[in-house]
Design an enzyme around this catalytic site. Structure first.
Site, PDB file in Angstrom:
ATOM      1  N   LYS A   1      81.953  10.360 -13.560  1.00 10.95           N
ATOM      2  CA  LYS A   1      81.822   8.918 -13.806  1.00 10.95           C
ATOM      3  C   LYS A   1      80.723   8.321 -12.932  1.00 10.95           C
ATOM      4  O   LYS A   1      79.923   7.502 -13.391  1.00 10.95           O
ATOM      5  CB  LYS A   1      83.159   8.207 -13.520  1.00 10.95           C
ATOM      6  CG  LYS A   1      84.159   8.426 -14.649  1.00 10.95           C
ATOM      7  CD  LYS A   1      85.553   7.990 -14.291  1.00 10.95           C
ATOM      8  CE  LYS A   1      86.516   8.527 -15.344  1.00 10.95           C
ATOM      9  NZ  LYS A   1      87.858   8.753 -14.862  1.00 10.95           N
TER      10      LYS A   1
ATOM     11  N   GLN B   1      92.252   6.233 -11.189  1.00 14.58           N
ATOM     12  CA  GLN B   1      92.150   7.610 -11.686  1.00 14.58           C
ATOM     13  C   GLN B   1      93.534   8.264 -11.750  1.00 14.58           C
ATOM     14  O   GLN B   1      94.278   8.227 -10.772  1.00 14.58           O
ATOM     15  CB  GLN B   1      91.211   8.405 -10.752  1.00 14.58           C
ATOM     16  CG  GLN B   1      90.934   9.813 -11.194  1.00 14.58           C
ATOM     17  CD  GLN B   1      90.174   9.888 -12.517  1.00 14.58           C
ATOM     18  OE1 GLN B   1      89.172   9.217 -12.715  1.00 14.58           O
ATOM     19  NE2 GLN B   1      90.664  10.710 -13.432  1.00 14.58           N
TER      20      GLN B   1
ATOM     21  N   ASP C   1      89.967   0.323 -18.607  1.00 16.18           N
ATOM     22  CA  ASP C   1      90.562   1.403 -19.405  1.00 16.18           C
ATOM     23  C   ASP C   1      91.414   0.865 -20.552  1.00 16.18           C
ATOM     24  O   ASP C   1      91.854   1.639 -21.406  1.00 16.18           O
ATOM     25  CB  ASP C   1      91.460   2.244 -18.485  1.00 16.18           C
ATOM     26  CG  ASP C   1      90.988   3.667 -18.361  1.00 16.18           C
ATOM     27  OD1 ASP C   1      90.168   4.077 -19.195  1.00 16.18           O
ATOM     28  OD2 ASP C   1      91.462   4.364 -17.452  1.00 16.18           O
TER      29      ASP C   1
END
Ligand code: NDP
Length: 288
Positions: free
Chosen positions: A50, A94, A117
């Site tokens: 990322k 995460q 997300d």
């Protein structure tokens, strides 16, 4: 019939080229806070991916690497501070979290406006009732891969194998929104092969290596493989036996190089959209 390989790496590069141009037009670089708790080896790799992708696009990623022995409440308090930090446009926690933490209590602590997300109840709720909101990245990646084929989805029968909050459920909603007739299969589904053979679009998101073989695929179907599994030799494979479906599927994504690169890209696609929305709100306030 030759099976067309839907190349997620190439599509991701195409999206990222467009995003580099968009970011260059913004007054400030979009800023993503990545929260990593502990040292899960796969998570460290995903975070590095990322960071590299963000750097290419011109996005600022701030990594908060926290102790695995912190309490769930302390993590939630930390996320709430990020929520109120005006320089942070998006927050990504995460996964997986240490076993003493409840994933979705932590995710729901994220301000829905910073939920890059799209996994908070608020954003998933918007998806399920058909309102605007931030959509989850992996389902968005699957849709982008499907749409790259330039074939109309309306009226197609889509079978989604998997019903997780992260992938299966939101993806089924996105396919419904596009006018597909959707069947959702899971670990209790009887005769999975015959259900899958009904699919014009077959998406598998189970994490079960090579669950989907030749007997699961209708001639001409499009197959999207979300699953990622590390084999004993260290190589990656998906839910789908990619070799076995050659000549049966009309198009299919490989693993690696399919859904994965597009999922990372969609995080930053969401972040840029969030930043643009924020800038618009600020400029509207200035006009008033
Ligand atoms: P979960 O473990 O949360 O969900 C798996 C789903 O698969 C469940 O709904 C389960 O059914 C179903 N399932 C398990 N075994 C079978 C079976 N034999 N037959 C039919 N259905 C089955 O996983 P996630 O949704 O989080 O992830 C799925 C996979 O996708 C994983 O491999 C993950 O690593 C990968 N992934 C890949 C991403 C990418 O960018 N490429 C991003 C996110 C995930 P039930 O509900 O009944 O238990």
């Amino acid at each position: 019939m030759e099976t067309y390989c839907i190349n997620g790496k190439v599509l991701a590069e195409r999206y990222q080229t467009q995003m580099i141009e968009e970011v260059a037009q913004l007054s400030q670089k979009p800023h993503l806070a990545v929260v990593l708790v502990g040292d899960h080896p796969a998570s460290l790799v995903y975070v590095r991916h990322k960071q590299a992708c963000a750097q290419r696009i011109g996005i600022e990623v701030e990594l908060f690497h926290l102790s695995p022995i912190m309490t769930e409440d302390a993590l939630i308090a930390f996320i709430r501070e990020l929520n109120t930090n005006p320089t942070v446009d998006g927050i990504l926690v995460q996964m997986p979290l240490p076993p003493h933490m409840r994933d979705y209590r932590v995710i729901d602590a994220i301000d829905p406006a910073k939920d890059v997300d799209g996994l908070t109840r608020a954003n998933l709720g918007c998806l399920f009732v058909g309102e605007k909101g931030i959509r989850p990245c992996t389902p968005l990646a699957c849709m982008a891969l499907l749409q790259s084929l330039d074939r109309p989805l309306v009226g197609l029968h889509a079978v989604v194998v998997g019903r997780s909050r992260l992938v299966g459920k939101p993806l089924a909603q996105l396919l419904l929104e596009k006018g597909c007739t959707v069947t959702q299969a899971h670990s209790h589904t009887r005769d999975l092969a015959s259900i899958c053979r009904m699919a014009d679009v077959l998406v598998s998101a189970t994490g079960m290596p090579h669950l989907i073989g030749a007997s699961h695929v209708k001639k001409g179907a499009i197959v999207i493989d979300v699953g990622i599994h590390k084999k004993e030799d260290g190589k990656l494979c998906g839910d789908v036996d990619f070799q076995a479906i050659q000549g049966i599927a009309s198009a299919a994504t490989p693993v690696p190089g399919g859904v994965g690169p597009m999922t990372v890209t969609m995080i930053f696609r969401n972040l840029i959209d969030m930043r643009v929305k924020k800038d618009l709100l600020v400029s509207k306030k200035m006009v008033k």
